[in-house]
Design a protein around this motif. Structure first.
Motif, short mmCIF file in Angstrom:
data_model
loop_
_atom_site.label_atom_id
_atom_site.label_comp_id
_atom_site.label_asym_id
_atom_site.label_seq_id
_atom_site.Cartn_x
_atom_site.Cartn_y
_atom_site.Cartn_z
N UNK A 44 9.23 -66.72 21.99
CA UNK A 44 9.94 -67.79 21.29
C UNK A 44 9.93 -67.58 19.77
N UNK A 45 8.77 -67.39 19.15
CA UNK A 45 8.82 -67.13 17.70
C UNK A 45 9.48 -65.80 17.36
N UNK A 46 9.37 -64.82 18.28
CA UNK A 46 10.02 -63.53 18.01
C UNK A 46 11.53 -63.72 17.91
N UNK A 48 13.26 -66.88 17.54
CA UNK A 48 13.67 -67.91 16.58
C UNK A 48 13.38 -67.52 15.14
N UNK A 49 12.28 -66.85 14.94
CA UNK A 49 11.90 -66.52 13.56
C UNK A 49 12.24 -65.07 13.20
N UNK A 50 11.68 -64.11 13.96
CA UNK A 50 11.79 -62.70 13.53
C UNK A 50 13.20 -62.17 13.74
N UNK A 52 16.13 -63.60 14.61
CA UNK A 52 17.16 -64.37 13.89
C UNK A 52 17.04 -64.10 12.37
N UNK B 194 1.04 -62.34 18.76
CA UNK B 194 2.30 -62.37 18.00
C UNK B 194 2.05 -61.93 16.55
N UNK B 276 6.36 -70.39 13.85
CA UNK B 276 7.59 -70.36 13.06
C UNK B 276 7.45 -71.11 11.74
N UNK B 292 18.67 -71.20 9.56
CA UNK B 292 17.41 -70.55 9.93
C UNK B 292 16.23 -71.29 9.30
N UNK B 296 13.61 -73.60 11.60
CA UNK B 296 12.24 -73.11 11.75
C UNK B 296 11.20 -73.98 11.06
#
Lengths: 64, 565
Positions: A44-46, A48-50, A52, B194, B276, B292, B296
């Motif tokens: 999910x963070x990969x 939504x954050x990375x 994107x 992560x 995020x 974005x 986030x």
């Protein structure tokens, strides 16, 4: 009824799977599936954050 | 199958302790405390340099110390200690053997070599690129290599934890779901994976760039990916120290979470959305869309904030419920007045909770709003915020649990018990002061990274308001207070480990460190199952009023510095 059984399970300290025949609720099965949680917690963070964020940077036009 | 000769039974908790896991917990905790001692000393020098009347260090030495301070306390101290927590929360709490102890030692050695290598590079003086190490500033290749080695070692530690969960389940050392403290550690381990993956994605190319094998690294791309590591590493802390809060409340008072299911859902919010929050470091970057940024931070991040608020209700609520069970039922606050404030483990835990919520939590949400971020971005407000979360929150919580780890794992009595009673208060007050005064100075515009707030050699003169100078002096004094608390901690812990009286099997009766039912409460799944908590509800009400007022004041302030007509 099922809620009452879950509560009973929690209060006796047996958690999911400790009461035999009762079906384990979806959320409890999710929370007990550590590998699925790992997948979600990385994916999910990969996305939504990375990913994107990198796409945003990649779309910036180069200076002429 | 576990070899019974590799276990001892803890006389205090009644839990079987896997001896190879115990040795690894000790090694990682000691390495962490050494990193804290070095990083704390560097932090004191930074604070005394930022005190305008003292300005202890020249500019170059300041940046060298600032770089070392960030790495030693934000990465090395915290992650060494977190690996110790992962091994404790898996092998000890699940009554299991630790998976692959030899591989765990390989991970420890990699982490230690990595930390030493990076420190060596920093002290050489040619890698003063600060914790963020933004390109195109270039450090020595050893700087990046050390961090990469450390990260690989920490990743091994995470997978040892996951493998131990599998072993415990297969060998049926527990029934049903894992206990909440272990679930909190699981959350920290997932975020760590992560974090470390993001670090590898950006630091390996940066290492190659420092070796001239890659021509350039795009600075904005670097920032986006680096912060997936840089800020997420602090989210590992949040998950770990929340687990530590539950752990201490359970061990000292026999407290169970109000609802195990709800607390686990709050941790799930962390797993899905906490990382995020890294985006708030990029809220003023041109070239990245508001979609974005706002998604986030101001949308998805709030789901993780809800998780923190649940813990903020659940932890003091669990303490109140446990105290009421023990008979402290008069009025709304007898449970709080008669809490074990002389026990450094409890005192450190509860003050860490208060500082983290009121200072770190509220300021974090304010910074995460794109508009409000404009008035404090890249000012000292940012380190003020994360000193509230990482120092007054995480470090204080980790110090608190050390007062349980030394007697339970090292089997030594805590030396200088009077000093130990005061230590969490002194360190906590210092850390809270650093946070408050840095945030105050940042609100007045003081730059985050500049050595000299007088700008004495600048071509165009500029001066901050006098209040900013007062804030920086108070920050220096708070830094001194925190350093005194830090030295007290190191002296107490090192003395106790080396020279403390050995804790015999009868000590569980004569000098107990675990409350009645503490061992059972921390190592099992279960809930208090009550919300009759008037004191906690009042405290939560005070928190929400403070939250609302501070949020409103910042919007008011924004409207004054950014008039629209």
């Amino acid at each position: 009824m099922r809620e009452r059984n879950i509560r009973s399970s929690a209060e006796t300290g047996s958690g999911s799977g400790g009461t035999g025949d009762e079906p384990v609720p979806f959320m409890q099965r999710l929370l007990d599936n550590h590998w699925l949680l790992l997948l979600l917690g990385v994916a999910i963070p990969a996305v939504l954050y990375v990913i994107w964020g990198v796409m945003e940077v990649a779309q910036i036009p180069l200076a002429q | 199958m576990a070899d019974a000769t590799l276990f001892r039974t803890c006389p205090d908790t009644g839990l079987p302790v896997h001896l190879p896991a115990q040795r690894l917990i000790k090694a990682n905790a000691v390495a962490g405390v050494l990193a804290l001692a070095l990083g704390g000393l560097q932090g004191l020098m930074v604070a005394l340099t930022r005190w305008p009347d003292l300005q202890l260090l020249p500019a170059e030495a300041f940046y060298t110390m600032l770089t070392g301070h960030g790495l030693n306390v934000l990465l090395f101290w915290i992650i060494f200690f977190e690996v110790a927590i992962l091994y404790f929360a898996s092998a000890i709490l699940l009554k299991s053997r630790l998976a692959a102890p030899n591989l765990a030692w390989v991970g420890f050695v990699l982490m230690a070599v990595g930390a030493l290598t990076t420190n060596y590079a920093v002290f050489q003086g040619d890698s003063s690129v600060m914790f963020t190490s933004y390109v195109p500033m270039r450090a020595s290749p050893l700087f990046y290599l050390g961090i990469i080695l450390f990260a690989v070692g920490a990743l091994i530690g995470c997978f040892i934890f996951f493998a131990t969960l599998v072993i415990a389940k297969d060998e049926k050392t527990y029934e049903g779901s894992i206990p909440l403290v272990t679930f909190g550690a699981l959350t920290a381990a997932i975020i760590a994976v992560f974090t470390i993956a993001s670090g590898a994605i950006i630091l390996i190319p940066t290492l190659l760039w420092s070796l001239d094998l890659i021509p350039e690294i795009d600075p904005l791309l670097y920032k986006v990916i680096w912060w997936a590591m840089g800020h997420s590493s602090q989210q590992i802390n949040v998950s770990a120290h929340v687990a530590v809060w539950y752990c201490i409340a359970a061990m000292v008072l026999g407290a169970k979470p109000l609802s195990e299911k709800v607390s686990r859902m709050a941790f799930l919010m962390y797993i899905l959305f906490l990382q995020i929050a890294s985006a708030h470091h990029l809220l003023v970057e041109p070239g990245i869309s508001s979609n974005w940024k706002i998604f986030n931070t101001s949308y998805a991040l709030y789901l993780a904030v809800v998780g923190s608020m649940i813990h903020g209700l659940s932890v003091p609520g669990a303490v109140e419920a446990a105290q009421r069970r023990r008979g402290f039922t008069r009025g709304a606050f007898e449970w709080l007045r008669k809490a074990p404030w002389g026990n450094p483990a409890f005192a450190g835990m509860f003050t860490s909770l208060v500082y983290f919520g009121f200072l770190g939590g509220i300021s974090g949400v304010v910074m995460g709003a794109e508009q409000l971020n404009l008035i404090m971005h890249n000012t000292l407000y940012v380190p003020g915020h994360f000193h509230a979360t990482v120092v007054a929150g995480t470090t204080l919580a980790f110090m608190a649990i050390t007062y349980l780890v030394v007697p339970l794992i090292w089997r030594r009595e805590i030396m200088f018990p009077t000093l130990a009673k005061w230590q969490p208060y002194i360190f906590g007050l210092g850390a809270a002061g650093i946070s408050l005064f840095m945030m105050g100075a940042g609100t007045l515009g003081v730059s985050r990274r500049h050595w000299d707030i007088n700008f004495t050699d600048a071509a165009l003169s500029f001066s901050y308001p006098d209040t900013a100078f007062l804030m920086m002096a108070l920050n220096g004094l708070s830094g001194l207070l925190a350093a005194i608390g830090g030295v007290m901690f190191v002296v107490i812990v090192v003395s106790s480990i080396l020279f403390g009286k050995k804790r015999g099997d009868d000590a569980a009766e004569t000098n107990p460190v675990i409350g009645v039912g503490g061992g059972q409460a921390v190592a099992s799944y279960g809930s208090e199952g009550t919300l009759k908590l008037p004191g906690t509800m009042i405290l939560v009400g005070v928190f929400f009023i403070a939250f609302f007022l501070y949020y409103w004041v910042n919007w008011k302030y924004l409207s004054e510095v950014w008039p629209l007509s």
